[in-house]
Design an enzyme around this catalytic site. Sequence first.
Site, PDB file in Angstrom:
ATOM      1  N   LYS A   1       0.780  -1.075   0.089  1.00  0.00           N
ATOM      2  CA  LYS A   1      -0.052   0.034   0.028  1.00  0.00           C
ATOM      3  C   LYS A   1       0.843   1.218  -0.008  1.00  0.00           C
ATOM      4  O   LYS A   1       0.594   2.169  -0.855  1.00  0.00           O
ATOM      5  CB  LYS A   1      -1.077  -0.016   0.974  1.00  0.00           C
ATOM      6  CG  LYS A   1      -1.712  -1.062   1.255  1.00  0.00           C
ATOM      7  CD  LYS A   1      -3.188  -1.101   2.383  1.00  0.00           C
ATOM      8  CE  LYS A   1      -2.425  -1.273   3.753  1.00  0.00           C
ATOM      9  NZ  LYS A   1      -1.754  -2.621   3.639  1.00  0.00           N
ATOM     10  N   THR A   2       1.988   1.336   0.896  1.00  0.00           N
ATOM     11  CA  THR A   2       2.561   2.363   0.757  1.00  0.00           C
ATOM     12  C   THR A   2       3.368   2.607  -0.549  1.00  0.00           C
ATOM     13  O   THR A   2       3.640   3.701  -1.139  1.00  0.00           O
ATOM     14  CB  THR A   2       3.702   2.427   1.894  1.00  0.00           C
ATOM     15  OG1 THR A   2       3.115   2.362   3.162  1.00  0.00           O
ATOM     16  CG2 THR A   2       4.845   3.468   1.934  1.00  0.00           C
TER      17      THR A   2
ATOM     18  N   ASP B   1      -1.753   6.689   6.159  1.00  0.00           N
ATOM     19  CA  ASP B   1      -1.683   5.331   6.540  1.00  0.00           C
ATOM     20  C   ASP B   1      -2.678   5.106   7.886  1.00  0.00           C
ATOM     21  O   ASP B   1      -2.676   5.699   8.683  1.00  0.00           O
ATOM     22  CB  ASP B   1      -0.390   4.788   6.980  1.00  0.00           C
ATOM     23  CG  ASP B   1      -0.150   3.129   6.912  1.00  0.00           C
ATOM     24  OD1 ASP B   1      -1.106   2.588   6.543  1.00  0.00           O
ATOM     25  OD2 ASP B   1       0.905   2.743   7.102  1.00  0.00           O
TER      26      ASP B   1
ATOM     27  N   THR C   1      -6.027  -1.573   7.139  1.00  0.00           N
ATOM     28  CA  THR C   1      -6.141  -3.065   7.246  1.00  0.00           C
ATOM     29  C   THR C   1      -7.452  -3.268   7.552  1.00  0.00           C
ATOM     30  O   THR C   1      -7.750  -4.479   7.612  1.00  0.00           O
ATOM     31  CB  THR C   1      -4.961  -3.447   8.371  1.00  0.00           C
ATOM     32  OG1 THR C   1      -5.310  -2.767   9.325  1.00  0.00           O
ATOM     33  CG2 THR C   1      -3.545  -3.006   7.442  1.00  0.00           C
TER      34      THR C   1
ATOM     35  N   ARG D   1       6.508  -8.731   2.077  1.00  0.00           N
ATOM     36  CA  ARG D   1       7.529  -8.177   3.229  1.00  0.00           C
ATOM     37  C   ARG D   1       8.107  -9.456   3.687  1.00  0.00           C
ATOM     38  O   ARG D   1       9.252  -9.336   4.176  1.00  0.00           O
ATOM     39  CB  ARG D   1       6.685  -7.245   4.221  1.00  0.00           C
ATOM     40  CG  ARG D   1       7.425  -6.924   5.372  1.00  0.00           C
ATOM     41  CD  ARG D   1       6.752  -6.160   6.505  1.00  0.00           C
ATOM     42  NE  ARG D   1       6.649  -4.851   5.721  1.00  0.00           N
ATOM     43  CZ  ARG D   1       5.378  -4.060   5.903  1.00  0.00           C
ATOM     44  NH1 ARG D   1       4.434  -4.339   6.764  1.00  0.00           N
ATOM     45  NH2 ARG D   1       5.545  -2.757   5.369  1.00  0.00           N
TER      46      ARG D   1
END
Length: 357
Positions: free
Chosen positions: A77-78, A122, A171, A230
Amino acid sequence: MNWDDTTDTDATGERLVGSVADREDQAVEAALRPKDLGEFIGQEKVREQLDLVLRAARARGATADHVLLSGAPGLGKTTLSMIIAAEMEAPIRITSGPAIQHAGDLAAILSSLQEGEVLFLDEIHRMSRPAEEMLYMAMEDFRVDVIVGKGPGATAIPLELPPFTLVGATTRAGLLPPPLRDRFGFTAHMEFYEPAELERVVHRSASLLDVEIDPAGAAEIAGRSRGTPRIANRLLRRVRDYAQVKADGLITKDIAAAALAVYEVDARGLDRLDRAVLEALLKLFGGGPVGLSTLSVAVGEERETVEEVAEPFLVREGLLARTPRGRVATPAAWAHLGLTPPRSGTSGNGQGDLFGA
């Protein structure tokens, strides 16, 4: 290769297979992030749709619509927010919902934006309600009302804002109020990655980190990465360390498997906590049903840790089910741990089930 920062600091940040970024992850991710949509791996539908939105905005010479990205941590997302800014040739400002506790905090940020700037917010669902209500007007009319004074003498001063693009990440999209969600021109849900996509992520990371890896080694790491880039990146770094110390630096399937065995990450991506939950459920309670509180005591962890850290992945993998009577292991859980299910009508301690199940 796709990375996603988060401000959360829960227990998952301390696990090798946790999806929350720690400081080391954030430092590495900054160097590995793709710079445009062409480099971004996975999320094919989202990339295609977002590409159309950005191309159309550039063709009109306008600011891109506000974008809402939802999905688990670590899916990109970032990274996508930074790509949006790069594609629009605009600066980006990054903040988070928990950091905005008052409407004044948000007003200060909004009033300092440049025309066309991308504001990445965020964990937007964790923003305070007063700030959230101010954001409605800012997104729709590019205007905020700044309250000066208190009580009957308070005055609202309208403040015009330059057009900007808000990129919200969450989220938990279900926690966003409908008025806020409806003000986004484009919404996208980030899905977990397929193993083949994660193999591409691992190969790209290995190239950028100057790590030698063969296709079988990349596949082994990808298969244990829980569908999250990640985690794949983090496992790759740990396997790299093992290969440098215990082997000649080349990551093969055997080296990857041996390294991840040291770090207690099994073939399906389960770690010590995940297996402890399953083993307690199977060996102590015959596969359930058992209450969450009882299960957490048996594991020696807090109830919230079991429910929020271990269970989501176990449920997604089809190893555990939540029922009104408690947690129940599936046949796949018995098979994964190499155990034989008890005969129907008996519990794990050999006594008959009081409910006749």
